[in-house]
Each structure stands twice: as structure tokens, then as C-alpha cells.
Design a protein around this motif. Structure first.
Motif, mmCIF file in Angstrom:
data_model
loop_
_atom_site.group_PDB
_atom_site.id
_atom_site.type_symbol
_atom_site.label_atom_id
_atom_site.label_comp_id
_atom_site.label_asym_id
_atom_site.label_seq_id
_atom_site.Cartn_x
_atom_site.Cartn_y
_atom_site.Cartn_z
ATOM 1 N N PHE A 67 116.265 24.873 53.909
ATOM 2 C CA PHE A 67 115.276 25.201 53.126
ATOM 3 C C PHE A 67 113.773 25.369 54.068
ATOM 4 O O PHE A 67 113.292 26.601 53.691
ATOM 5 N N HIS A 68 113.548 24.572 54.942
ATOM 6 C CA HIS A 68 112.325 24.850 55.655
ATOM 7 C C HIS A 68 112.434 25.769 56.801
ATOM 8 O O HIS A 68 111.672 26.253 57.340
ATOM 9 N N GLY A 69 113.814 25.929 57.297
ATOM 10 C CA GLY A 69 114.154 26.850 58.383
ATOM 11 C C GLY A 69 114.524 28.321 57.902
ATOM 12 O O GLY A 69 114.352 29.171 58.714
ATOM 13 N N VAL A 70 115.036 28.411 56.747
ATOM 14 C CA VAL A 70 115.517 29.532 56.289
ATOM 15 C C VAL A 70 115.014 30.124 55.070
ATOM 16 O O VAL A 70 114.464 31.187 54.887
ATOM 17 N N VAL A 71 115.315 29.407 53.972
ATOM 18 C CA VAL A 71 114.865 29.847 52.514
ATOM 19 C C VAL A 71 113.639 30.149 52.451
ATOM 20 O O VAL A 71 112.781 31.492 52.036
ATOM 21 N N LEU A 72 112.605 29.172 52.715
ATOM 22 C CA LEU A 72 111.421 29.284 52.403
ATOM 23 C C LEU A 72 110.634 30.397 53.619
ATOM 24 O O LEU A 72 109.772 31.216 52.862
ATOM 25 N N PRO A 73 111.073 30.399 54.712
ATOM 26 C CA PRO A 73 110.175 31.493 55.496
ATOM 27 C C PRO A 73 110.908 32.935 55.092
ATOM 28 O O PRO A 73 110.210 33.679 55.321
ATOM 29 N N ALA A 74 112.234 33.029 54.844
ATOM 30 C CA ALA A 74 112.845 34.319 54.358
ATOM 31 C C ALA A 74 112.189 34.694 53.062
ATOM 32 O O ALA A 74 111.834 36.129 52.999
ATOM 33 N N ALA A 75 111.621 34.079 52.335
ATOM 34 C CA ALA A 75 110.915 34.333 51.010
ATOM 35 C C ALA A 75 109.602 34.602 51.250
ATOM 36 O O ALA A 75 108.781 35.157 50.181
ATOM 37 N N GLY A 76 109.012 34.413 52.486
ATOM 38 C CA GLY A 76 107.692 34.593 52.555
ATOM 39 C C GLY A 76 106.695 33.275 52.218
ATOM 40 O O GLY A 76 105.625 33.445 51.684
ATOM 41 N N TRP A 77 107.364 32.358 51.677
ATOM 42 C CA TRP A 77 106.583 30.987 50.986
ATOM 43 C C TRP A 77 106.123 30.016 52.006
ATOM 44 O O TRP A 77 105.798 29.055 51.804
ATOM 45 N N ALA A 78 106.757 30.387 53.432
ATOM 46 C CA ALA A 78 106.167 29.200 54.548
ATOM 47 C C ALA A 78 106.454 30.023 55.725
ATOM 48 O O ALA A 78 107.093 31.031 55.923
ATOM 49 N N PRO A 79 105.744 29.355 56.859
ATOM 50 C CA PRO A 79 106.073 30.043 58.204
ATOM 51 C C PRO A 79 107.320 29.798 58.588
ATOM 52 O O PRO A 79 108.159 29.012 58.192
ATOM 53 N N ALA A 80 107.823 30.613 59.678
ATOM 54 C CA ALA A 80 109.150 30.344 60.472
ATOM 55 C C ALA A 80 109.107 28.799 60.873
ATOM 56 O O ALA A 80 108.105 28.344 61.229
ATOM 57 N N LEU A 81 110.280 28.318 61.097
ATOM 58 C CA LEU A 81 110.497 26.970 61.322
ATOM 59 C C LEU A 81 109.844 26.720 62.963
ATOM 60 O O LEU A 81 109.116 25.794 62.955
#
Length: 176
Positions: free
Chosen positions: A113-127
Motif C-alpha cells: 500500500f505505501h510503496g505501490v498502491v498509494l503512490p501509483a494512485a497519486g495519493w502519497a509520495p513514492a516509498l
């Protein structure tokens, strides 16, 4: 894999539902002493709900003089219940998912989630762009969250079925 005759999916799902509900509050509580984000960044559920066209500023209620966003809390809570039930269901089939009392599963969820899903969706920075504080907070919180779920899974499943986990029954019946 476990013997199909020892699997108890209903008990596992009920334990996952109960554990997921309680563990949601455990995860939420872990974020008080260790906030997972810098104060200048929106939290991922806000970004997600806004991207879905929902007005998160209207998803509030007041409790004891505080403003609580039920939309954000709801996303975290549903996440907890869903993944707890999935974990407990999978544990009936694949006992290795319980490695380190669920800690391995927690680490996998954190990375996905924090390394792939959230960054891929633009909801968080890359890991690699996340502050160390956030990585530590999320990892610690997810470990406590999943450990709580594993405690519920094991206790409630065994109380409901009056039997040990599927792989333990097999080992016991084989004389180990």
C-alpha cells in the motif's frame, strides 16, 4: 496447505470481523504518539475520497468539542475489517501467512500500500520519497494492527470451533 476437512471458514471470517474492528482502533491509536505524516500533507484517504468525487469536508461530525471526519475514519476502518477477514480466511488454507504471528503479512501490506498502491494512485509520495518517520510509524502501526488481528483470529477461531488451527490438528493427529 491445510487439510480441507479441518478448515473452518465461518469461524475464521467471524474472528476476522471482530479482530478487524478492534485492530482498527489499535492502528488509529498508534498514530497518536507516532503521527504517520508530516503536518503539511493530506492523508491518503482524503485524497482517495476526493478523487472519487466525494466532499471530505462535509464528512464530519462533532464529538466532545472535536471535529471528526467519518469518511477518513470509515476508509481506515473498512480497510482493517476487509484485510482482517481476508487474512483469517487465508490462514485457514495457508498457515504460512501467520508467520511471526501475522507480522510478515503486516509488512507485506505496508509495502504494497505505501510503496505501490498509494503512490501509483497519486495519493502519497513514492516509498523512497517518504520521510523515515512515516515509514517507521506506518510499519509499527501495521505490525500492532495485524498482531491484534492474529490474537483475535487464533482465540476466537479456536473458541468457536473448540479445536486447534487446521495445521495444528494435522500435526497432533499425526503424533507430532
Amino acid at each position: 496447505m491445510t487439510n480441507k476437512s479441518y478448515r473452518r471458514y465461518s469461524a475464521a471470517l467471524l474472528a476476522g470481523f471482530a479482530g478487524g474492528n478492534v485492530a482498527s482502533f489499535v492502528k488509529w491509536g498508534s498514530e497518536n504518539p507516532f503521527p504517520p505524516r508530516t503536518a503539511d500533507r493530506a492523508i491518503p484517504p482524503v485524497e482517495m475520497l476526493n478523487d472519487l468525487g466525494l466532499n471530505t469536508e462535509a464528512m464530519i461530525y462533532h464529538w466532545s468539542g472535536h471535529v471528526v471526519n467519518w469518511g477518513v475514519a470509515g476508509v481506515h476502518h473498512l480497510f482493517s475489517v476487509f484485510f482482517a477477514m481476508l487474512y483469517c480466511w487465508l490462514a485457514e488454507i495457508f498457515p504460512s501467512i501467520k508467520l511471526w504471528q501475522g507480522v510478515a503479512f503486516a509488512l507485506v501490506i505496508t509495502v504494497i500500500f505505501h510503496g505501490v498502491v498509494l503512490p501509483a494512485a497519486g495519493w502519497a509520495p513514492a516509498l523512497w520519497d517518504l520521510p523515515a518517520d512515516e515509514i517507521l510509524s506506518e510499519t509499527f502501526g501495521h505490525i500492532l494492527w495485524m498482531w491484534t488481528i492474529e490474537i483475535f483470529r487464533r482465540d476466537l477461531r479456536n473458541r468457536i470451533t473448540r479445536a486447534r488451527d487446521a495445521e495444528e490438528r494435522l500435526a497432533t493427529s499425526a503424533g507430532r
